[in-house]
Design a protein around this motif. Structure first.
Motif, mmCIF file in Angstrom:
data_model
loop_
_atom_site.group_PDB
_atom_site.id
_atom_site.type_symbol
_atom_site.label_atom_id
_atom_site.label_comp_id
_atom_site.label_asym_id
_atom_site.label_seq_id
_atom_site.Cartn_x
_atom_site.Cartn_y
_atom_site.Cartn_z
ATOM 1 N N SER A 1 -5.162 5.828 -8.002
ATOM 2 C CA SER A 1 -5.115 4.788 -6.971
ATOM 3 C C SER A 1 -6.029 3.621 -7.330
ATOM 4 O O SER A 1 -5.683 2.463 -7.113
ATOM 5 N N ASN B 1 -5.091 8.914 5.329
ATOM 6 C CA ASN B 1 -6.276 8.206 4.839
ATOM 7 C C ASN B 1 -6.807 7.215 5.864
ATOM 8 O O ASN B 1 -8.010 6.960 5.925
ATOM 9 N N SER C 1 -7.445 9.760 -6.681
ATOM 10 C CA SER C 1 -8.403 8.667 -6.479
ATOM 11 C C SER C 1 -8.482 7.766 -7.701
ATOM 12 O O SER C 1 -8.515 6.534 -7.578
ATOM 13 N N LEU D 1 1.056 9.164 -6.003
ATOM 14 C CA LEU D 1 1.444 10.569 -5.849
ATOM 15 C C LEU D 1 2.397 11.005 -6.952
ATOM 16 O O LEU D 1 2.283 12.111 -7.487
ATOM 17 N N ASP E 1 -4.912 -0.157 -7.928
ATOM 18 C CA ASP E 1 -5.549 -1.255 -7.195
ATOM 19 C C ASP E 1 -6.042 -2.343 -8.138
ATOM 20 O O ASP E 1 -5.972 -3.525 -7.816
ATOM 21 N N GLY F 1 4.121 9.414 0.582
ATOM 22 C CA GLY F 1 3.259 8.242 0.448
ATOM 23 C C GLY F 1 2.859 7.676 1.799
ATOM 24 O O GLY F 1 1.710 7.274 2.009
ATOM 25 N N ARG G 1 0.841 -1.209 0.000
ATOM 26 C CA ARG G 1 0.000 0.000 0.000
ATOM 27 C C ARG G 1 0.871 1.252 0.000
ATOM 28 O O ARG G 1 0.556 2.235 -0.652
ATOM 29 N N TRP G 2 1.956 1.225 0.771
ATOM 30 C CA TRP G 2 2.863 2.360 0.858
ATOM 31 C C TRP G 2 3.486 2.663 -0.505
ATOM 32 O O TRP G 2 3.506 3.802 -0.962
ATOM 33 N N LEU H 1 0.407 10.120 3.422
ATOM 34 C CA LEU H 1 -0.899 9.990 2.766
ATOM 35 C C LEU H 1 -1.636 8.751 3.275
ATOM 36 O O LEU H 1 -2.839 8.813 3.567
ATOM 37 N N GLY H 2 -0.931 7.647 3.392
ATOM 38 C CA GLY H 2 -1.558 6.428 3.910
ATOM 39 C C GLY H 2 -2.056 6.596 5.335
ATOM 40 O O GLY H 2 -3.163 6.174 5.675
ATOM 41 N N ASN I 1 0.746 4.035 -2.826
ATOM 42 C CA ASN I 1 0.449 5.445 -2.520
ATOM 43 C C ASN I 1 1.538 6.354 -3.075
ATOM 44 O O ASN I 1 1.253 7.401 -3.650
ATOM 45 N N THR I 2 2.788 5.941 -2.892
ATOM 46 C CA THR I 2 3.916 6.730 -3.388
ATOM 47 C C THR I 2 3.870 6.822 -4.908
ATOM 48 O O THR I 2 4.047 7.904 -5.487
#
Length: 120
Positions: A106, A47, A103, A15, A110, A40, A7-8, A43-44, A11-12
């Motif tokens: 991401s 969130n 969004s 971004l 995903d 990142g 996830r990290w 942000l995680g 997220n990075t």
């Protein structure tokens, strides 16, 4: 732990993609990989910890707007991340469109890497 790292990284990566695609969100000149990774991570955490509280506090407004106020909450979270990291956001409009693009990016990430990032 593996899911957290995935996830990290996602997220990075999200971004980074948003910073490349949209001029309203970028990193400070001379930013290193560590700056991207910190953003990142922040942000995680935002969130996971801040966004649910904001959504709870704005629940009546969110219900009134049929969920569209969530876009404003996402923009506020992105502004918060920008305050704490090397991420730079140009005003609230930049945060709004940047959060919307973040969004989408991401979601695409995903879909591509979804099996490895889901909690079992």
């Amino acid at each position: 732990m593996r899911n957290f790292l995935i996830r990290w990284i996602l997220n990075t990566l999200a971004l980074w993609v948003v910073a490349q695609l949209y001029g309203g969100v970028n990193f400070a000149p001379g930013s290193t990989l560590a700056d991207y990774l910190v953003a990142g991570l922040v942000l995680g955490l935002a969130n996971a910890l801040v966004r649910p509280l904001l959504l709870l506090f704005t629940l009546p407004l969110n219900l009134l707007t049929l969920g569209l106020f969530t876009l404003v909450v996402n923009a506020l979270v992105l502004l918060l991340v920008a305050q704490a990291t090397a991420l730079e956001v140009v005003g609230f409009a930049g945060a709004f469109w940047g959060a919307l693009l973040l969004s989408i990016v991401s979601w695409v990430l995903d879909v591509v890497f979804g099996d490895g990032a889901k909690v079992e």
